[in-house]
Design a protein around this motif. Structure first.
Motif, PDB file in Angstrom:
ATOM      1  N   ALA A  93       0.824  -1.205   0.000  1.00 42.61           N
ATOM      2  CA  ALA A  93       0.000   0.000   0.000  1.00 42.61           C
ATOM      3  C   ALA A  93       0.861   1.259   0.000  1.00 42.61           C
ATOM      4  N   VAL A  94       1.951   1.248   0.768  1.00 48.74           N
ATOM      5  CA  VAL A  94       2.859   2.395   0.814  1.00 48.74           C
ATOM      6  C   VAL A  94       3.421   2.678  -0.569  1.00 48.74           C
ATOM      7  N   THR A  95       3.851   1.634  -1.259  1.00 47.27           N
ATOM      8  CA  THR A  95       4.430   1.860  -2.590  1.00 47.27           C
ATOM      9  C   THR A  95       3.372   2.382  -3.558  1.00 47.27           C
ATOM     10  N   LEU A  96       2.162   1.854  -3.464  1.00 44.72           N
ATOM     11  CA  LEU A  96       1.081   2.340  -4.332  1.00 44.72           C
ATOM     12  C   LEU A  96       0.764   3.801  -4.058  1.00 44.72           C
ATOM     13  N   LEU A  97       0.769   4.179  -2.787  1.00 39.25           N
ATOM     14  CA  LEU A  97       0.526   5.571  -2.425  1.00 39.25           C
ATOM     15  C   LEU A  97       1.592   6.469  -3.055  1.00 39.25           C
ATOM     16  N   GLY A  98       2.841   6.074  -2.922  1.00 38.58           N
ATOM     17  CA  GLY A  98       3.924   6.855  -3.522  1.00 38.58           C
ATOM     18  C   GLY A  98       3.836   6.906  -5.035  1.00 38.58           C
ATOM     19  N   MET A  99       3.497   5.788  -5.644  1.00 46.00           N
ATOM     20  CA  MET A  99       3.374   5.739  -7.101  1.00 46.00           C
ATOM     21  C   MET A  99       2.220   6.631  -7.568  1.00 46.00           C
ATOM     22  N   GLY A 100       1.157   6.667  -6.788  1.00 49.40           N
ATOM     23  CA  GLY A 100       0.058   7.561  -7.113  1.00 49.40           C
ATOM     24  C   GLY A 100       0.490   9.015  -7.044  1.00 49.40           C
ATOM     25  N   ARG A 101       1.240   9.354  -5.998  1.00 48.63           N
ATOM     26  CA  ARG A 101       1.678  10.745  -5.847  1.00 48.63           C
ATOM     27  C   ARG A 101       2.593  11.159  -6.974  1.00 48.63           C
ATOM     28  N   ILE A 102       3.499  10.269  -7.372  1.00 49.99           N
ATOM     29  CA  ILE A 102       4.389  10.599  -8.484  1.00 49.99           C
ATOM     30  C   ILE A 102       3.583  10.860  -9.753  1.00 49.99           C
ATOM     31  N   ASN A 103       2.642   9.990 -10.039  1.00 50.93           N
ATOM     32  CA  ASN A 103       1.838  10.189 -11.252  1.00 50.93           C
ATOM     33  C   ASN A 103       1.046  11.485 -11.179  1.00 50.93           C
ATOM     34  N   ASP A 104       0.560  11.827  -9.991  1.00 52.77           N
ATOM     35  CA  ASP A 104      -0.143  13.099  -9.833  1.00 52.77           C
ATOM     36  C   ASP A 104       0.803  14.254 -10.139  1.00 52.77           C
ATOM     37  N   LEU A 105       2.016  14.222  -9.575  1.00 54.44           N
ATOM     38  CA  LEU A 105       2.990  15.285  -9.823  1.00 54.44           C
ATOM     39  C   LEU A 105       3.366  15.393 -11.293  1.00 54.44           C
ATOM     40  N   LEU A 106       3.377  14.250 -11.984  1.00 55.30           N
ATOM     41  CA  LEU A 106       3.736  14.246 -13.408  1.00 55.30           C
ATOM     42  C   LEU A 106       2.546  14.571 -14.308  1.00 55.30           C
ATOM     43  N   GLY A 107       1.387  14.836 -13.692  1.00 51.27           N
ATOM     44  CA  GLY A 107       0.209  15.213 -14.466  1.00 51.27           C
ATOM     45  C   GLY A 107      -0.621  14.051 -14.960  1.00 51.27           C
TER      46      GLY A 107
END
Length: 173
Positions: free
Chosen positions: A98-112
């Motif tokens: 779940a932690v990795t998914l949360l981080g991966m979600g945030r990165i994708n959000d930052l990248l648009g």
């Protein structure tokens, strides 16, 4: 450049990572690229309690890349976290997955990549619920709200924020 609001959001992820992870590793968030007028964040201690040392290593390397805040470093962090996620999933470690998914979600959000971010967050949410991690659940709901807010869907964003708030309060936040 990372904006001050993004520093807060990164802090939420980092706080969740530090709660979810365990053996102390120092990661400095002062590596974040900020405006010169913005104060530099203080170092953050990341802890790890997983028995999957390779996945933990990848997760920490990804965090260091994430904290650099460049598009290139974010993409590299995404690769590290994807590999860590696969190891955590294979080990049936739902909390760290779940932690990795949360981080991966945030990165994708930052990248648009808003829809991809939502996809990752929606995969993280049931995992946080399965391990009864209310803080991770609240952060994920909050981040979903942030994506909807950025998409102009204010009522949907508010609905997610309203789900996150009592969970944060229940965690003492």
């Amino acid at each position: 450049m990372i904006k001050p609001q993004q520093l807060i959001e990164i802090g939420l992820i980092t706080a969740t990572l530090s709660v979810m992870l365990g053996e102390s590793v120092l990661a400095t968030s002062s590596q974040l690229k900020t405006n010169s007028s913005s104060p530099q964040p203080t170092p953050i201690i990341i802890a790890q309690n997983s028995s999957n040392s390779e996945a933990d290593r990848l997760l920490n390397e990804g965090l260091q890349l994430f904290q650099q805040g460049t598009a290139e470093s974010l993409r590299e962090a995404l690769e590290k976290w994807q590999a860590a996620r696969e190891l955590y999933r294979a080990a049936r470690d739902k909390g760290n997955e779940a932690v990795t998914l949360l981080g991966m979600g945030r990165i994708n959000d930052l990248l648009g990549e808003k829809q991809t971010a939502l996809d990752y967050y929606n995969q993280a949410l049931p995992l946080y619920r399965a391990v009864e991690d209310r803080g991770g659940e609240a952060t994920t709901l909050n981040n979903i709200g942030l994506v909807y807010d950025s998409l102009g869907e204010k009522q949907t964003a508010l609905d997610y924020y309203n789900q996150a708030l009592p969970l944060y309060r229940g965690c003492g936040g």
